[in-house]
Design a protein around this motif. Structure first.
Motif, short mmCIF file in Angstrom:
data_model
loop_
_atom_site.label_atom_id
_atom_site.label_comp_id
_atom_site.label_asym_id
_atom_site.label_seq_id
_atom_site.Cartn_x
_atom_site.Cartn_y
_atom_site.Cartn_z
N THR A 198 0.85 -1.19 0.00
CA THR A 198 0.00 0.00 0.00
C THR A 198 0.88 1.23 0.00
N LEU A 199 0.56 2.17 -0.87
CA LEU A 199 1.29 3.43 -0.95
C LEU A 199 0.33 4.60 -0.74
N GLN A 200 0.76 5.53 0.08
CA GLN A 200 -0.01 6.75 0.35
C GLN A 200 0.90 7.70 1.11
N SER A 201 0.75 8.99 0.84
CA SER A 201 1.41 9.98 1.68
C SER A 201 0.69 10.01 3.02
N LEU A 202 1.31 9.49 4.06
CA LEU A 202 0.63 9.41 5.35
C LEU A 202 0.39 10.79 5.95
N VAL A 203 1.21 11.75 5.59
CA VAL A 203 1.02 13.11 6.10
C VAL A 203 -0.21 13.75 5.49
N GLN A 204 -0.45 13.48 4.20
CA GLN A 204 -1.57 14.11 3.50
C GLN A 204 -2.79 13.20 3.36
N ALA A 205 -2.65 11.92 3.74
CA ALA A 205 -3.73 10.94 3.57
C ALA A 205 -4.24 10.94 2.14
N ALA A 206 -3.32 10.93 1.19
CA ALA A 206 -3.67 11.01 -0.23
C ALA A 206 -2.53 10.43 -1.06
N VAL A 207 -2.83 10.16 -2.33
CA VAL A 207 -1.81 9.70 -3.27
C VAL A 207 -1.18 10.90 -3.95
N THR A 208 0.14 10.91 -3.98
CA THR A 208 0.89 12.00 -4.60
C THR A 208 1.73 11.43 -5.75
N ARG A 209 2.37 12.34 -6.49
CA ARG A 209 3.26 11.91 -7.56
C ARG A 209 4.38 11.02 -7.01
N ARG A 210 4.81 11.30 -5.81
CA ARG A 210 5.85 10.48 -5.20
C ARG A 210 5.37 9.03 -5.05
N ASP A 211 4.09 8.86 -4.72
CA ASP A 211 3.55 7.51 -4.54
C ASP A 211 3.48 6.75 -5.85
N THR A 212 3.09 7.42 -6.93
CA THR A 212 3.05 6.72 -8.22
C THR A 212 4.46 6.39 -8.70
N PHE A 250 -17.75 9.33 20.76
CA PHE A 250 -18.01 7.99 21.30
C PHE A 250 -17.30 6.93 20.47
N TRP A 251 -17.47 6.98 19.16
CA TRP A 251 -16.87 5.98 18.30
C TRP A 251 -15.34 6.09 18.30
N LYS A 252 -14.85 7.29 18.41
CA LYS A 252 -13.40 7.48 18.49
C LYS A 252 -12.83 6.84 19.76
N ALA A 253 -13.56 7.01 20.87
CA ALA A 253 -13.08 6.49 22.15
C ALA A 253 -13.23 4.98 22.25
N VAL A 254 -14.40 4.45 21.88
CA VAL A 254 -14.65 3.03 22.09
C VAL A 254 -13.80 2.16 21.16
N LEU A 255 -13.46 2.66 19.98
CA LEU A 255 -12.65 1.89 19.03
C LEU A 255 -11.16 2.15 19.18
N GLY A 256 -10.78 3.18 19.95
CA GLY A 256 -9.37 3.55 20.05
C GLY A 256 -8.84 4.11 18.75
N TYR A 257 -9.71 4.82 18.01
CA TYR A 257 -9.35 5.37 16.71
C TYR A 257 -8.80 6.78 16.86
N THR A 258 -8.37 7.34 15.74
CA THR A 258 -7.83 8.69 15.73
C THR A 258 -8.34 9.45 14.52
N ASP A 259 -8.07 10.76 14.47
CA ASP A 259 -8.48 11.56 13.32
C ASP A 259 -7.61 11.21 12.11
N GLU A 260 -8.21 11.23 10.93
CA GLU A 260 -7.46 11.03 9.71
C GLU A 260 -6.50 12.20 9.52
N ALA A 261 -5.39 11.96 8.84
CA ALA A 261 -4.43 13.03 8.57
C ALA A 261 -5.12 14.18 7.85
#
Length: 243
Positions: free
Chosen positions: A72-86, A139-150
């Motif tokens: 899997t390739l993605q810019s984790l900082v931008q949560a998107a595909v960039t030219r670097r990823d392709t 609630f869903w963030k807490a109960v699942l232990g999730y975080t905000d998307e980049a």
């Protein structure tokens, strides 16, 4: 911003690496490498990390199994595909070929599709319909232990698993209560050239087509009791939009 770090549209990302066996799914590029053992899979993963060099930690994720490696390739900082990823996708496909293997979406033949361990790359999301998204999202963030998307910008944005094991959670705004309809559903993002096969298989297995008015962006299907799932692709959306 450097040109290689600019976000690509869904169509740009898909077109640039599709022939190498990569597929664009929910702001990522994904490909499978069929392998014969866990040891070979680990070797493929090591080659992939080396090929990405300093960009590995910020762009590459690897899932190693005895029968395949999913890249899997993605810019984790931008949560998107960039030219670097392709660019990295092209590099990874070349490295995999050098090892006598291949990157592919794993569509295969009709016989291959029936094998339990063989299916296309895909990503699963869970959609939650809500009247007051900011009130229930914590609630869903807490109960699942999730975080905000980049690059999250507001209280209605999707939630993601910080270790990448669980499906993303997104929220759909309701304008009135719907007590007779399920309000949590699955969104299954598949390669654009896999969608029809998956829909046909679901219908043959007793499902029904609820709506195709937004196809090929998404089709709404339901099981025999009305529980819904959306089969989605990047197509049918604004090609000028970035993921």
């Amino acid at each position: 911003m450097d040109t290689v770090d600019q976000k690509l549209s869904s169509k740009q990302a898909s077109d640039e690496v599709g022939e190498e066996g990569w597929r664009f799914l929910l702001g990522t590029l994904r490909a499978s490498v069929p392998v014969g053992s866990l040891g070979q899979g680990v070797e493929v993963a090591a080659r992939a990390v080396a090929a990405c060099g300093d960009d590995a930690d910020g762009h590459l994720r690897v899932d190693v199994r005895p029968e395949r490696v999913v890249l899997t390739l993605q810019s984790l900082v931008q949560a998107a595909v960039t030219r670097r990823d392709t660019d990295l996708a092209q590099r990874l496909s070349a490295v995999v070929r050098e090892a006598g293997l291949r990157t592919e979406p794993e569509l295969g033949t009709a016989a291959a599709r029936s094998a339990p361990a063989v299916r296309s790359v895909q990503m699963l999301e869970i959609g939650i319909d809500a009247l007051d998204i900011p009130a229930i999202r914590p609630f869903w963030k807490a109960v699942l232990g999730y975080t905000d998307e980049a690059e999250s910008t507001g209280p209605s944005d999707p939630l993601v698993d910080p270790v990448g094991q669980g499906p993303a959670i997104w929220f759909q705004q309701m304008d009135q209560p719907r007590p007779q309809r399920n309000r949590i559903h699955f969104d299954l993002c598949v390669p654009h050239d896999e969608a029809q096969h998956r829909i046909d298989a679901a219908l043959a297995a007793g499902g029904r087509l609820v709506s195709a008015t937004r196809a090929p962006a998404f089709w709404v299907l339901a099981d025999g009791e009305g529980n819904e799932i959306c089969v989605t692709t990047w197509q049918g959306r604004d090609d000028n939009d970035t993921p």
